[in-house]
Design a protein around this motif. Structure first.
Motif, short mmCIF file in Angstrom:
data_model
loop_
_atom_site.label_atom_id
_atom_site.label_comp_id
_atom_site.label_asym_id
_atom_site.label_seq_id
_atom_site.Cartn_x
_atom_site.Cartn_y
_atom_site.Cartn_z
N ASP A 201 44.34 -10.74 19.85
CA ASP A 201 45.73 -11.66 19.83
C ASP A 201 45.45 -12.99 20.75
O ASP A 201 46.05 -13.81 20.38
N GLU A 202 44.49 -12.88 21.60
CA GLU A 202 44.19 -13.88 22.50
C GLU A 202 43.49 -14.97 21.72
O GLU A 202 43.91 -16.19 22.05
N ILE A 203 42.78 -14.66 20.67
CA ILE A 203 41.99 -15.89 19.92
C ILE A 203 43.23 -16.51 19.10
O ILE A 203 43.27 -17.81 18.67
N LEU A 204 44.14 -15.78 18.45
CA LEU A 204 45.15 -16.47 17.74
C LEU A 204 46.12 -17.29 18.78
O LEU A 204 46.49 -18.36 18.14
N GLU A 205 46.49 -16.88 19.85
CA GLU A 205 47.09 -17.66 20.84
C GLU A 205 46.44 -18.86 20.99
O GLU A 205 47.24 -19.85 21.08
N SER A 206 45.12 -18.74 21.35
CA SER A 206 44.47 -19.93 21.64
C SER A 206 44.43 -21.09 20.38
O SER A 206 44.44 -22.20 20.56
N ALA A 207 44.15 -20.48 19.30
CA ALA A 207 44.17 -21.43 18.04
C ALA A 207 45.59 -21.91 18.00
O ALA A 207 45.81 -23.34 17.81
N ARG A 208 46.67 -21.45 18.27
CA ARG A 208 47.75 -21.96 18.06
C ARG A 208 48.35 -22.98 19.03
O ARG A 208 49.10 -24.16 18.96
N VAL A 209 47.62 -22.70 20.29
CA VAL A 209 47.92 -23.55 21.45
C VAL A 209 46.97 -25.11 20.97
O VAL A 209 47.57 -26.15 21.49
N ASP A 210 46.13 -24.98 20.37
CA ASP A 210 45.25 -26.06 19.99
C ASP A 210 45.77 -26.75 18.73
O ASP A 210 45.17 -27.70 18.25
N GLY A 211 46.95 -26.33 18.28
CA GLY A 211 47.54 -27.03 17.17
C GLY A 211 47.13 -26.52 15.94
O GLY A 211 47.50 -27.25 14.68
#
Length: 316
Positions: A201-211
């Protein structure tokens, strides 16, 4: 005054007591029993050998008898070759018999596999990923429905499926085979459980934060991580669609749309019809040709398949 005995001057223990304390000193003569672990290994080896013979014996029989003529099948031993080696002749006759209908059955099977199994893998991947990484109302109900669908055998749904497709006028068409093949409850459940641990889930959250958008995240980040599970589901759906017999039996009447399983069965039944020609040698050769693509698929995708089955088995 009584004299005290020094600690170093204690009375020596008897040999029997000393032996009991220090362990046996004498090795008994006679046959020594093998360790339990070795006996267990021998048992497992024997059981594995029995399962190996049980699995490979039909394949060996098929490969040997594909080299025989119709007369050679009746006069020779089943697990040994006949004097007349006719493998290449049988291959040529298989593709030319009945105006080359075997090639049409092969193309039909490839069509059903590409559209049916490929579509089922795609739907199972997308749906399993969505169920694993998104929360929405009714998720537990969906989980219960998927588990229930896995427990229902496909033969129990054959008659209702036939009645529904008959009402829509889709029987005796390729869609009667492709559309039911798109649904794979087991593949959906497998991808659901695999995506839960394979995509952090951390990878998905990082991708969403990056737009990154959800589709970009899925195709660029999640899908490469899901590759072993996708290959595993693909193998299961390909085998199920390739070996599908009962559904084409009730859905199709036109031999031009038969898959290999149903087509070879009609060749096999020719011997029992009035005036029919027995072509068991072509049935055996066609069966050998039928399993070769499956064997090649398993050998080529074995590395991904094994890693997909063991993923998530160890929790850190």
């Amino acid at each position: 005054m009584t004299a005290t005995t020094p600690a170093t001057a204690r009375k020596p223990r008897s040999p029997a007591r000393a032996g009991a304390a220090a362990g046996p000193l004498v090795i008994r003569r006679g046959h020594r029993r093998p360790p339990r672990r070795n006996r267990r290994s021998v048992t497992l080896t024997v059981m594995s050998a029995i399962m190996l013979v049980y699995t490979l014996l039909p394949l060996v029989w098929l490969a040997i008898n594909a080299t025989k003529t119709q007369q050679g099948l009746l006069r020779s031993f089943g697990l040994w070759f006949d004097a007349d080696f006719a493998l290449f002749r049988n291959l040529a006759d298989t593709f030319t018999y009945d105006d080359g209908v075997f090639s049409r059955w092969l193309l039909n099977t490839l069509l059903y596999v590409v559209l049916g199994a490929g579509g089922a893998t795609l739907l199972a991947t997308v749906a399993g990923y969505g169920l694993a990484k998104f929360d929405f109302p009714g998720k537990k109900a969906v989980f219960a429905i998927v588990i229930g669908a896995v427990a229902v055998p496909g033969t129990a749904l054959a008659v209702p499926t036939f009645l529904m497709f008959s009402t829509m006028g889709l029987t005796n068409t390729p869609w009667a085979i492709i559309i039911p093949s798109l649904i794979s409850p087991f593949g959906l459940y497998l991808m659901w459980t695999y995506a839960t641990d394979a995509v952090p889930d951390e990878i998905l959250e990082s991708a969403r934060v990056d737009g990154a958008r959800e589709f970009q995240t899925f195709f660029r980040i999640s899908l490469p991580l899901l590759a072993p599970g996708v290959v595993t589901v693909l193998l299961f759906t390909v085998v199920a669609t390739w070996n599908n017999y009962f559904l084409p039996l009730i859905m199709l009447r036109d031999p031009d749309w038969y898959p290999l399983t149903l087509g070879l069965d009609t060749w096999n039944d020719q011997a029992s019809t009035a005036g029919g020609e027995a072509i068991f040698n072509l049935v055996i050769t066609g069966s050998l040709l039928t399993i070769l693509p499956l064997i090649a698929a398993f050998l080529l995708l074995q590395r991904y398949w094994q890693s997909g089955l063991t993923a998530g088995s160890v929790k850190e």
